[in-house]
Design a protein around this motif. Sequence first.
Motif, PDB file in Angstrom:
ATOM      1  N   ARG A 200      45.604  35.513  40.700  1.00  0.00           N
ATOM      2  CA  ARG A 200      44.815  36.394  39.846  1.00  0.00           C
ATOM      3  C   ARG A 200      43.792  37.183  40.664  1.00  0.00           C
ATOM      4  O   ARG A 200      43.520  38.357  40.360  1.00  0.00           O
ATOM      5  CB  ARG A 200      44.113  35.568  38.766  1.00  0.00           C
ATOM      6  N   LYS A 201      43.236  36.553  41.681  1.00  0.00           N
ATOM      7  CA  LYS A 201      42.301  37.254  42.559  1.00  0.00           C
ATOM      8  C   LYS A 201      43.004  38.392  43.296  1.00  0.00           C
ATOM      9  O   LYS A 201      42.424  39.473  43.476  1.00  0.00           O
ATOM     10  CB  LYS A 201      41.709  36.256  43.569  1.00  0.00           C
ATOM     11  N   ASN A 202      44.249  38.145  43.679  1.00  0.00           N
ATOM     12  CA  ASN A 202      45.023  39.200  44.350  1.00  0.00           C
ATOM     13  C   ASN A 202      45.237  40.388  43.414  1.00  0.00           C
ATOM     14  O   ASN A 202      45.186  41.553  43.844  1.00  0.00           O
ATOM     15  CB  ASN A 202      46.372  38.654  44.816  1.00  0.00           C
ATOM     16  N   VAL A 203      45.496  40.107  42.141  1.00  0.00           N
ATOM     17  CA  VAL A 203      45.656  41.185  41.150  1.00  0.00           C
ATOM     18  C   VAL A 203      44.345  41.958  41.008  1.00  0.00           C
ATOM     19  O   VAL A 203      44.336  43.192  40.968  1.00  0.00           O
ATOM     20  CB  VAL A 203      46.087  40.604  39.786  1.00  0.00           C
ATOM     21  N   HIS A 204      43.257  41.226  40.926  1.00  0.00           N
ATOM     22  CA  HIS A 204      41.940  41.853  40.796  1.00  0.00           C
ATOM     23  C   HIS A 204      41.664  42.797  41.970  1.00  0.00           C
ATOM     24  O   HIS A 204      41.235  43.949  41.772  1.00  0.00           O
ATOM     25  CB  HIS A 204      40.873  40.765  40.730  1.00  0.00           C
ATOM     26  N   ASN A 205      41.922  42.302  43.185  1.00  0.00           N
ATOM     27  CA  ASN A 205      41.679  43.130  44.369  1.00  0.00           C
ATOM     28  C   ASN A 205      42.621  44.324  44.421  1.00  0.00           C
ATOM     29  O   ASN A 205      42.217  45.436  44.797  1.00  0.00           O
ATOM     30  CB  ASN A 205      41.842  42.286  45.637  1.00  0.00           C
TER      31      ASN A 205
ATOM     32  N   VAL B 158      51.975  36.770  37.184  1.00  0.00           N
ATOM     33  CA  VAL B 158      52.633  36.448  35.910  1.00  0.00           C
ATOM     34  C   VAL B 158      53.620  35.297  36.107  1.00  0.00           C
ATOM     35  O   VAL B 158      53.676  34.355  35.315  1.00  0.00           O
ATOM     36  CB  VAL B 158      53.357  37.685  35.339  1.00  0.00           C
ATOM     37  N   SER B 159      54.401  35.370  37.187  1.00  0.00           N
ATOM     38  CA  SER B 159      55.372  34.320  37.482  1.00  0.00           C
ATOM     39  C   SER B 159      54.689  32.972  37.712  1.00  0.00           C
ATOM     40  O   SER B 159      55.119  31.941  37.179  1.00  0.00           O
ATOM     41  CB  SER B 159      56.199  34.698  38.714  1.00  0.00           C
TER      42      SER B 159
END
Length: 307
Positions: free
Chosen positions: A200-205, A247-248
């Motif tokens: 989720r942090k990767n998505v945020h960044n 998501v996965s």
Amino acid sequence: MSGFDFNKSFQSIQGSVSGFGAQFSPFAKRTQQLFQEAIGNAEEKTQLPEEYLELERRVDALKTVHQKLLSVTSQYENESYDYPPNLRESFVDLSKTIQEKVTTLSQAQSASEAQAILTKSTPNKEHKTLNHALSRASASGAQALGDSSEPLAVGLQKVAAAEAKIGDARLSQDALISSKFNSAFSATLNTSLKIASKARKNVHNARLTLDAAKSAARNAKPERQVAARVEVEQAEDEFVAATEEAVSVMKNILDTPEPLRNLSDLVAAQLAFHKASVEVLNQLLPEIDELQSEQESKYREGREASS
């Protein structure tokens, strides 16, 4: 000051700073985008899909479930969680143990034998549970009565033995809950849910990087527009990839039956303890009732004989 070229040195420092800034420019751009969003001046803010946001809410709820249950079940790892706080057995037990060792030491025939006595662990560990405390109190009461054949003394001895068995069963329950439930739930918190948090942090960044790129492209000079569009496309690809990965990961965590298996282990350990307790007490109660009936009969016969 001959030999010192100020302009050359300044250019060198400026180049180093520029290199440093280039190295951290992705972080700097994300930070700037985050700041602009915080003060409400962001030109771009990509909205995450509702499906993704719902998965985040469910994962957060799952994390809360693990944390709250562990805050309670961690007490099973503390042997004395039901031990009466007002009991003062520790000093008496310690004095008794010391006296026993002093007596045994007086019979030692050599230094090595004395050393063995000193280092030997005390048998029949005084477990700090409510049932073991009841067992010791009952045994002490039976001993205080003096006559071991007296009905009350016999009853107390039976209660002492039964409560010790129940206490041992409780310790077995605690060990099972600690090894099967607590360890599994802790592992989920420290591995699976942390992996989800990282995704989720990767998505945020990635989202911040994309919006920063979009903002930069919007304000790019004509000679930078092509390069800016390429940066936006790259950022979009990274954002999509990060979102799909998150998501996965989150679906995998939410779909696994592992928490239910852990709950089954928790209930099974409790059931085994309560079944053992019921069996012991079912055997004990008729024996106590029989002793009580016999004593009542003798009591009535004595009253009748004296009247």
